[in-house]
Design a protein around this motif. Structure first.
Motif, PDB file in Angstrom:
ATOM      1  N   TYR A  96       7.419 -40.944 -42.732  1.00 15.05           N
ATOM      2  CA  TYR A  96       8.223 -42.307 -43.134  1.00 15.05           C
ATOM      3  C   TYR A  96       9.428 -42.257 -44.164  1.00 15.05           C
ATOM      4  O   TYR A  96       9.734 -42.459 -45.130  1.00 15.05           O
ATOM      5  N   ASN A 137      12.791 -43.375 -44.148  1.00 16.19           N
ATOM      6  CA  ASN A 137      12.947 -44.676 -44.793  1.00 16.19           C
ATOM      7  C   ASN A 137      12.408 -44.071 -46.269  1.00 16.19           C
ATOM      8  O   ASN A 137      13.593 -44.546 -47.713  1.00 16.19           O
ATOM      9  N   THR A 172      14.119 -59.151 -42.008  1.00 12.86           N
ATOM     10  CA  THR A 172      12.802 -59.557 -41.280  1.00 12.86           C
ATOM     11  C   THR A 172      11.789 -58.321 -41.224  1.00 12.86           C
ATOM     12  O   THR A 172      11.847 -57.358 -41.393  1.00 12.86           O
TER      13      THR A 172
HETATM   14  N1  PXG Z   1      11.825 -51.855 -39.804  1.00  7.63           N
HETATM   15  C1  PXG Z   1      11.011 -50.818 -40.526  1.00  7.63           C
HETATM   16  C2  PXG Z   1      11.794 -48.790 -40.526  1.00  7.63           C
HETATM   17  C3  PXG Z   1       9.855 -51.401 -40.660  1.00  7.63           C
HETATM   18  O1  PXG Z   1       9.150 -49.925 -41.482  1.00  7.63           O
HETATM   19  C4  PXG Z   1       9.772 -53.310 -39.990  1.00  7.63           C
HETATM   20  C5  PXG Z   1      11.834 -52.781 -39.192  1.00  7.63           C
HETATM   21  C6  PXG Z   1      10.235 -54.389 -39.819  1.00  7.63           C
HETATM   22  O2  PXG Z   1       8.722 -55.085 -38.653  1.00  7.63           O
HETATM   23  P1  PXG Z   1       7.478 -56.119 -38.688  1.00  7.63           P
HETATM   24  O3  PXG Z   1       6.918 -55.233 -37.044  1.00  7.63           O
HETATM   25  O4  PXG Z   1       7.115 -55.565 -39.826  1.00  7.63           O
HETATM   26  O5  PXG Z   1       8.583 -57.291 -38.677  1.00  7.63           O
HETATM   27  C7  PXG Z   1       8.673 -52.306 -40.593  1.00  7.63           C
HETATM   28  C8  PXG Z   1       7.676 -52.665 -41.237  1.00  7.63           C
HETATM   29  C9  PXG Z   1       4.553 -51.289 -45.467  1.00  7.63           C
HETATM   30  C10 PXG Z   1       4.887 -52.065 -44.172  1.00  7.63           C
HETATM   31  O6  PXG Z   1       3.240 -51.461 -46.445  1.00  7.63           O
HETATM   32  C11 PXG Z   1       6.258 -51.975 -43.388  1.00  7.63           C
HETATM   33  C12 PXG Z   1       6.174 -52.650 -42.447  1.00  7.63           C
HETATM   34  C13 PXG Z   1       5.605 -53.593 -42.395  1.00  7.63           C
HETATM   35  C14 PXG Z   1       4.815 -54.126 -43.764  1.00  7.63           C
HETATM   36  C15 PXG Z   1       4.342 -53.347 -44.413  1.00  7.63           C
HETATM   37  O7  PXG Z   1       5.360 -50.420 -46.379  1.00  7.63           O
HETATM   38  N2  PXG Z   1       7.314 -51.850 -42.159  1.00  7.63           N
END
Ligand code: PXG
Length: 307
Positions: free
Chosen positions: A172, A175, A263
């Motif tokens: 990540y 990110n 979202t």
């Molecule tokens: N894009 C990225 C790069 C993500 O990491 C989403 C979109 C959304 O996807 P979902 O399936 O959650 O609707 C994500 C989700 C964390 C954490 O602990 C990261 C995510 C979700 C929940 C917690 O940093 N990433």
């Protein structure tokens, strides 16, 4: 401990064995640690229901397949282990999940496992499956009324032919670099553009705009993770009779949007008010965003696999 307390004790399973925060350990030779070699999911448990558990398992196993990672259990077994860990969390914290209004968060991680100091995955005989159940902080409540402030970042979304953004991998850093950019500028989130200059997504959330009554989100091929929340929102738009499509979103589209929202599992559906100093639409949560937010909350109250 009461259901609204933030000081909860996590429940942790490693390869099907329960540990506490103090006893849960991973080897320094684990390639998840040494190389970021592995995949993960972030999942919510609303009340006593795992939200879209099968779809999360589906995405996890698809991510694992791309990196040739053999998970030593089936999707059903993994989901059962999440259930078991959630029950341990419930007992440890004295919170009845059926009556729980503060959703739980599940982090499921599958790493390549113990290996040697070379990156060759063949040196890692067994993947490690880690499940952590606890709570996660949302954005402050008022931001769901007023909307987030975002910035675009100079960090480009991973090239799909380098590290496909469809893999929810333990890498990540792209990110994190973008998040550092957002933090430095006092913004809640950063928006990635891809190598073509189209909007991809935010650092941990998918992005949507509303333009002339149509809900638009970048296609996965533009660098968006196939988000579980994104998918649910597209389904809800169809149910509500709101036109939607996946399409390229340029910076111009973004700044000129009538509404914008993010979202994600952690954020759910959250409105965006400002991007790079431009007020989006009327600068308040838009009517379509509000309908989708409300519909999503209703969905989380009914949809899911029982613990
Ligand atoms: N894009 C990225 C790069 C993500 O990491 C989403 C979109 C959304 O996807 P979902 O399936 O959650 O609707 C994500 C989700 C964390 C954490 O602990 C990261 C995510 C979700 C929940 C917690 O940093 N990433």
């Amino acid at each position: 401990m009461d259901a609204t307390s933030t000081a909860t004790v996590p429940a942790i399973s490693i390869d099907g064995v329960q540990y506490t925060r103090e006893t849960a350990h991973i080897s320094v030779f684990d390639h998840g640690f040494l190389y970021g070699d592995g995949v993960f999911e972030g999942i919510r448990i609303y009340g006593n229901r795992i939200f879209r558990g099968e779809r999360h398992m589906n995405r996890l196993f698809r991510s694992a397949k791309i990196i040739n990672l053999e998970i030593g259990m089936t999707p059903t077994q993994l989901l059962d282990e999440i259930r078991a860990t959630a029950r341990v969390w419930s007992e440890t914290n004295g919170v009845d999940l059926a009556a729980n209004t503060n959703p739980l968060y599940v982090r499921a991680v599958v790493s390549r496992g113990d290996g040697d100091l070379g990156l060759d995955p063949r040196k890692c005989p067994a993947a490690k499956v880690v499940i952590i159940v606890d709570r996660i902080k949302l954005y402050p409540k008022e931001l769901y009324e007023t909307g987030l402030t975002l910035v675009t970042t100079a960090i480009r979304r991973n090239l799909p032919d380098a590290l496909p953004p469809q893999i929810k991998s333990l890498n990540y850093l792209c990110n994190i670099l973008a998040k550092l950019d957002a933090n430095r500028q006092g913004a809640a989130e950063a928006v990635f553009l891809n190598h073509m200059g189209y909007v991809a997504e935010a650092t941990a959330d998918n992005l949507f705009i509303v333009s002339r009554g149509v809900v638009i989100t970048p296609p996965v091929n533009d660098g968006a993770l196939p988000g579980i929340t994104r998918e649910a929102v597209l389904e809800l738009a169809a149910t509500l009779g709101i036109p939607s499509r996946e399409d390229h979103v340029s910076l111009t589209d973004l700044f000129n949007a009538d509404e914008c929202f993010l979202t994600g599992t952690a954020a759910r559906v959250v409105p965006v008010a400002v991007i790079d100093g431009r007020t989006i639409g009327a600068g308040v949560r838009g009517p379509i965003t509000t309908r989708l937010m409300e519909a999503f909350i209703r969905l989380t109250e009914t949809d899911g696999v029982l613990i």
